[in-house]
Motif scaffolding. Structure first.
Motif, mmCIF file in Angstrom:
data_model
loop_
_atom_site.group_PDB
_atom_site.id
_atom_site.type_symbol
_atom_site.label_atom_id
_atom_site.label_comp_id
_atom_site.label_asym_id
_atom_site.label_seq_id
_atom_site.Cartn_x
_atom_site.Cartn_y
_atom_site.Cartn_z
ATOM 1 N N ARG A 12 0.831 -1.191 0.000
ATOM 2 C CA ARG A 12 0.000 0.000 0.000
ATOM 3 C C ARG A 12 0.876 1.256 0.000
ATOM 4 N N ALA A 13 1.940 1.200 0.798
ATOM 5 C CA ALA A 13 2.845 2.353 0.849
ATOM 6 C C ALA A 13 3.417 2.634 -0.535
ATOM 7 N N GLY A 14 3.815 1.561 -1.247
ATOM 8 C CA GLY A 14 4.367 1.715 -2.599
ATOM 9 C C GLY A 14 3.367 2.386 -3.522
ATOM 10 N N ILE A 15 2.153 1.855 -3.474
ATOM 11 C CA ILE A 15 1.117 2.395 -4.380
ATOM 12 C C ILE A 15 0.825 3.850 -4.055
ATOM 13 N N GLU A 16 0.766 4.095 -2.739
ATOM 14 C CA GLU A 16 0.475 5.470 -2.338
ATOM 15 C C GLU A 16 1.575 6.426 -2.802
ATOM 16 N N ALA A 17 2.818 6.001 -2.688
ATOM 17 C CA ALA A 17 3.946 6.847 -3.111
ATOM 18 C C ALA A 17 3.848 7.119 -4.618
ATOM 19 N N ASP A 18 3.548 6.065 -5.327
ATOM 20 C CA ASP A 18 3.411 6.144 -6.784
ATOM 21 C C ASP A 18 2.369 7.188 -7.146
ATOM 22 N N MET A 19 1.200 7.036 -6.446
ATOM 23 C CA MET A 19 0.098 7.947 -6.734
ATOM 24 C C MET A 19 0.465 9.377 -6.380
ATOM 25 N N ALA A 32 3.368 10.692 -6.461
ATOM 26 C CA ALA A 32 4.290 11.200 -7.488
ATOM 27 C C ALA A 32 3.511 11.663 -8.720
ATOM 28 N N LYS A 33 2.526 10.807 -9.085
ATOM 29 C CA LYS A 33 1.729 11.144 -10.272
ATOM 30 C C LYS A 33 0.960 12.436 -10.067
ATOM 31 N N GLU A 74 0.174 18.142 -11.044
ATOM 32 C CA GLU A 74 0.076 19.504 -10.523
ATOM 33 C C GLU A 74 1.116 20.409 -11.153
ATOM 34 N N GLU A 75 2.316 19.833 -11.337
ATOM 35 C CA GLU A 75 3.409 20.602 -11.963
ATOM 36 C C GLU A 75 3.023 21.012 -13.381
ATOM 37 N N ARG A 76 2.461 20.055 -14.089
ATOM 38 C CA ARG A 76 2.054 20.333 -15.457
ATOM 39 C C ARG A 76 0.977 21.414 -15.495
ATOM 40 N N ILE A 77 0.020 21.283 -14.573
ATOM 41 C CA ILE A 77 -1.049 22.290 -14.520
ATOM 42 C C ILE A 77 -0.466 23.662 -14.239
#
Lengths: 179, 273
Positions: free
Chosen positions: A116-123, A125-126, A131-134
């Protein structure tokens, strides 16, 4: 005493022989002697043979009974111990099984947490990337807004007063309005 | 053991004085207490003849001792019937003595046991028709009672010294009353051998006389014809009932003698009340 004896004797004894026999003192010496002999012998036989023998029989028996009771007690203690050992082992086994189950549960939960921690980190980052792109798009759009405003202002000025204003004037006016 | 009654009957037949005829024998309730010489003996001017009384003393002792010794010779862990009778006698007297005189009194156990068995067997022997009852003579019961009281006195003074006299002074009595109480206690102590011997003697004597009188009514009534025979049923019933009662008395008097012996011995061992 003698007169009493005779009275009793004659009163009770109808045509018998002389005085009342139990009070006839002439028989006392013989009775006493033979009582002493027979009772003395009896006492001797009892105290030396019969009573020690019966006493030993009874002691042997009660000793045997006590021994049997001891044996029974010993066996009972042994079986109690066996039961206690069995229950102890049962309790140990239960505790061990519980431990194993707990361990397995903990391990699976830990694995799950890592995933879960991995997935959460991934999310995360995305999300950050998005947000950066926006933000980039927004900045770019904001940059383009002043150009569009200048163009629009120039066109509006031209349409309204037909005067030619320099690009620099418009630019300063727009940025002043934007303030 | 089967030879004993035969021998007794033989000696009894020899011992009958021939001057008394059958009719006298049947009607005289005192005749059964007559002492007759079987083997006349004399020593130092005293008559020590072997009499019918001596014969029954020998029989009493012989049968009791033979029974007690022979039945226990097997020393069975599981007792035979006869062995358990001997064991029951032993335990009966032992419990009696232990409960009244404590474990310290057990040193007198052979004496109490001998007294109980001797008196019981002598009484039971007396229940046979034509048998002589040793305990129906006051001199025999008095000798046994004096043996007990003598032992109580000797042992009491030997063990407790003058402390034995505390027996006559109950504790917790006001000083004023002590002379009176001591006098009463001394009197009661002196009357012990008398009551002990007379109780046994009188019970056995009276029982045997009553039995003989009632039994004597049966032939007397039967002689007068049919009505007499029918009437004799009543004394016959009485005789049967009295015989049962006498068996009870035979045991009871031996028991009473033994238990009183135990209590008197207890006084010698523990004189303070």
């Amino acid at each position: 005493m003698a007169s009493t004896n005779t009275e009793v004797g004659t009163a009770a004894d109808h045509g018998g022989s002389g005085s009342f026999p139990p009070f006839d003192a002439s028989t006392f010496s013989s009775q006493l002697l033979w009582l002493a002999i027979t009772f003395g012998l009896f006492y001797f036989l009892m105290s030396k043979i019969a009573l020690p023998r019966i006493s030993s029989i009874l002691e042997t028996r009660s000793g045997r009974i006590a021994q049997d009771l001891d044996e029974a007690n010993r066996l009972k203690t042994e079986s109690d111990e066996a039961i206690a050992t069995y229950e102890q082992e049962l309790a140990d086994a239960k505790a061990r099984a519980h431990g194993i189950a707990q361990e397995a549960r903990d391990a699976s939960r830990a694995e799950l947490d890592v995933k879960r921690a991995g997935i959460e980190a991934d999310m995360a980052a995305k999300v950050a990337e998005a947000e950066e792109r926006i933000a980039g798009i927004k900045a770019k759009a904001m940059g383009e807004v002043s150009g569009i405003a200048e163009d629009t202002a120039a066109a509006l000025v031209d349409q309204l007063i037909s005067a030619k204003v320099t690009k620099a004037d418009i630019k300063s006016a727009v940025s002043g309005a934007k303030g | 053991m089967s030879g004993v009654p035969g021998a007794i009957a033989f000696c009894w037949a020899r011992a009958q004085p021939d001057k008394i005829d059958e009719a006298d024998l049947a009607n005289d309730p005192i005749h059964q207490f007559q002492i007759s010489k079987i083997l006349p003996l004399e020593a130092m001017g005293l008559d020590i003849s072997f009499t019918n009384s001596s014969l029954f003393m020998v029989a009493t002792v012989g049968v009791s001792a033979a029974f007690l010794i022979m039945t226990t010779s097997g020393r069975g862990l599981i007792p035979s019937r006869l062995q358990s009778i001997s064991e029951m006698c032993y335990e009966f007297v032992a419990d009696l003595l232990r409960s009244s005189a404590g474990s310290e009194g057990m040193k007198f156990f052979p004496l109490v046991f001998s007294l109980f068995v001797f008196i019981l067997m002598a009484n039971l022997f007396g229940m046979f028709p034509y048998f002589f009852t040793v305990t129906s003579h006051i001199i025999v019961t008095a000798a046994l009672a004096l043996l007990v009281i003598g032992l109580v006195l000797v042992y009491g003074f030997w063990k407790n010294g003058l402390g034995f006299l505390k027996l006559f002074v109950p504790s917790g009595v006001p000083a004023v009353l002590i002379p009176l109480i001591v006098a009463i206690e001394v009197m009661s102590f002196i009357s012990r051998p008398i009551s002990l011997s007379v109780r046994l003697f009188a019970n056995v004597l009276a029982g045997h006389i009553t039995l003989k009188v009632f039994a004597g009514f049966i032939p007397m009534l039967s002689k007068i014809g049919f009505v007499g025979v029918v009437g004799a049923i009543l004394p016959l019933g009485f005789t049967v009932a009295l015989t049962a009662l006498e068996f009870l008395v035979a045991f009871l008097q031996a028991y009473v003698f033994a238990i009183l012996t135990c209590m008197y011995l207890n006084d010698a061992i523990h004189p303070s009340h």
